[in-house]
Design a protein around this motif. Structure first.
Motif, PDB file in Angstrom:
ATOM      1  N   ARG A  78       0.758  -1.142   0.076  1.00 44.75           N
ATOM      2  CA  ARG A  78      -0.041   0.029   0.010  1.00 44.75           C
ATOM      3  C   ARG A  78       1.053   1.329   0.066  1.00 44.75           C
ATOM      4  NH1 ARG A  78      -2.886   2.855   3.660  1.00 44.75           N
ATOM      5  NH2 ARG A  78      -4.556   3.652   3.115  1.00 44.75           N
ATOM      6  N   TYR A  83      -0.805   4.380  -1.749  1.00 46.70           N
ATOM      7  CA  TYR A  83      -2.148   4.553  -1.233  1.00 46.70           C
ATOM      8  C   TYR A  83      -2.202   4.803   0.116  1.00 46.70           C
ATOM      9  CZ  TYR A  83      -2.873   2.647  -5.576  1.00 46.70           C
ATOM     10  OH  TYR A  83      -3.036   2.265  -7.303  1.00 46.70           O
ATOM     11  N   VAL A  87      -5.980   7.870  -1.755  1.00 49.85           N
ATOM     12  CA  VAL A  87      -6.960   7.012  -1.362  1.00 49.85           C
ATOM     13  C   VAL A  87      -6.930   6.351  -2.684  1.00 49.85           C
ATOM     14  CG1 VAL A  87      -9.457   6.791  -0.855  1.00 49.85           C
ATOM     15  CG2 VAL A  87      -8.024   8.433   0.188  1.00 49.85           C
ATOM     16  N   ASN A  88      -7.311   4.748  -2.329  1.00 47.15           N
ATOM     17  CA  ASN A  88      -7.647   3.690  -3.427  1.00 47.15           C
ATOM     18  C   ASN A  88      -8.566   2.975  -2.730  1.00 47.15           C
ATOM     19  OD1 ASN A  88      -7.598   1.259  -4.576  1.00 47.15           O
ATOM     20  ND2 ASN A  88      -6.094   2.340  -6.206  1.00 47.15           N
ATOM     21  N   GLU A  89      -9.781   2.675  -3.248  1.00 51.42           N
ATOM     22  CA  GLU A  89     -10.653   1.803  -2.770  1.00 51.42           C
ATOM     23  C   GLU A  89     -10.426   0.185  -2.642  1.00 51.42           C
ATOM     24  OE1 GLU A  89     -13.785   1.077  -6.319  1.00 51.42           O
ATOM     25  OE2 GLU A  89     -13.990   2.845  -5.071  1.00 51.42           O
ATOM     26  N   ASN A  90      -9.404  -0.113  -3.590  1.00 53.90           N
ATOM     27  CA  ASN A  90      -8.985  -1.539  -3.221  1.00 53.90           C
ATOM     28  C   ASN A  90      -7.952  -1.733  -2.192  1.00 53.90           C
ATOM     29  OD1 ASN A  90     -10.515  -2.081  -5.631  1.00 53.90           O
ATOM     30  ND2 ASN A  90      -8.982  -1.705  -6.981  1.00 53.90           N
ATOM     31  N   PRO A  92      -7.747   0.022   1.141  1.00 53.28           N
ATOM     32  CA  PRO A  92      -8.207   0.588   2.325  1.00 53.28           C
ATOM     33  C   PRO A  92      -7.032   0.462   3.566  1.00 53.28           C
ATOM     34  CG  PRO A  92      -9.312  -1.348   2.184  1.00 53.28           C
ATOM     35  CD  PRO A  92      -8.682  -1.170   0.967  1.00 53.28           C
ATOM     36  N   TRP A 130      -7.437  -6.799  -2.975  1.00 52.62           N
ATOM     37  CA  TRP A 130      -6.525  -5.465  -3.376  1.00 52.62           C
ATOM     38  C   TRP A 130      -5.739  -5.875  -4.638  1.00 52.62           C
ATOM     39  CZ3 TRP A 130      -5.617  -8.305   1.141  1.00 52.62           C
ATOM     40  CH2 TRP A 130      -4.272  -8.838   1.333  1.00 52.62           C
TER      41      TRP A 130
END
Length: 155
Positions: A78, A83, A87-90, A92, A130
């Motif tokens: 991450r 990230y 922000v990346n929704e995959n 969190p 992810w």
């Protein structure tokens, strides 16, 4: 071709030996593929039997050790992807292994040829939210996490 191995159970040959089975992982049932590397003759290395038996005897304790290693890997991935800032929704932000468990599914146990490493060698594969394409893999040597990465580290 199908064989019934005393240790691995009923295996079918399809570019390698495989058996689909259910195993308990962190309190949940998981449908997995047990893949045993071997030639079409159905003869396996003694090291493969030893590694698999040791995994099964210690499965309850071992699975708890996978989670911190996977969480560390996830946090590192991450961060490397940026990230932790963007922000990346995959990807969190997660802090607990309970949150991690919601993002992974155990899908396979691989018993490689016995002569690759000196140690007992097992691969564990997961699907993960992810990275759907590459999944997640763990290489265990002597029942300790030696490497975490894409699924191919387990193969």
């Amino acid at each position: 071709m199908i064989i019934n191995d005393a240790v691995f159970g009923e295996l079918e040959y399809s570019y390698g030996w495989v058996r689909y089975t259910t195993i308990e992982f962190c309190g949940k049932e998981a449908e997995i593929a047990l893949m045993v590397k071997g030639e079409e003759d159905g003869k396996f290395d003694e090291e493969q039997y030893i590694a698999y038996k040791s995994l099964m005897q210690n499965w309850e304790q071992l699975q708890q050790g996978f989670l911190p290693a996977i969480l560390d890997y996830y946090k590192q991935e991450r961060q490397e992807l940026g990230y932790d800032i963007e922000v990346n929704e995959n990807y969190p932000q997660i802090e607990s292994t309970d949150q991690l468990l919601e993002m992974i599914n155990l899908v396979g146990i691989i018993v490689p040829y016995g002569d690759i490493y000196e140690e007992r060698d097992i691969g564990i594969t997961f699907d993960c939210t992810w990275d759907i394409e590459n999944g997640l893999g763990i290489r265990l040597l002597n029942e300790r996490v030696a490497e975490v990465g894409y699924q191919d580290v387990a193969i």
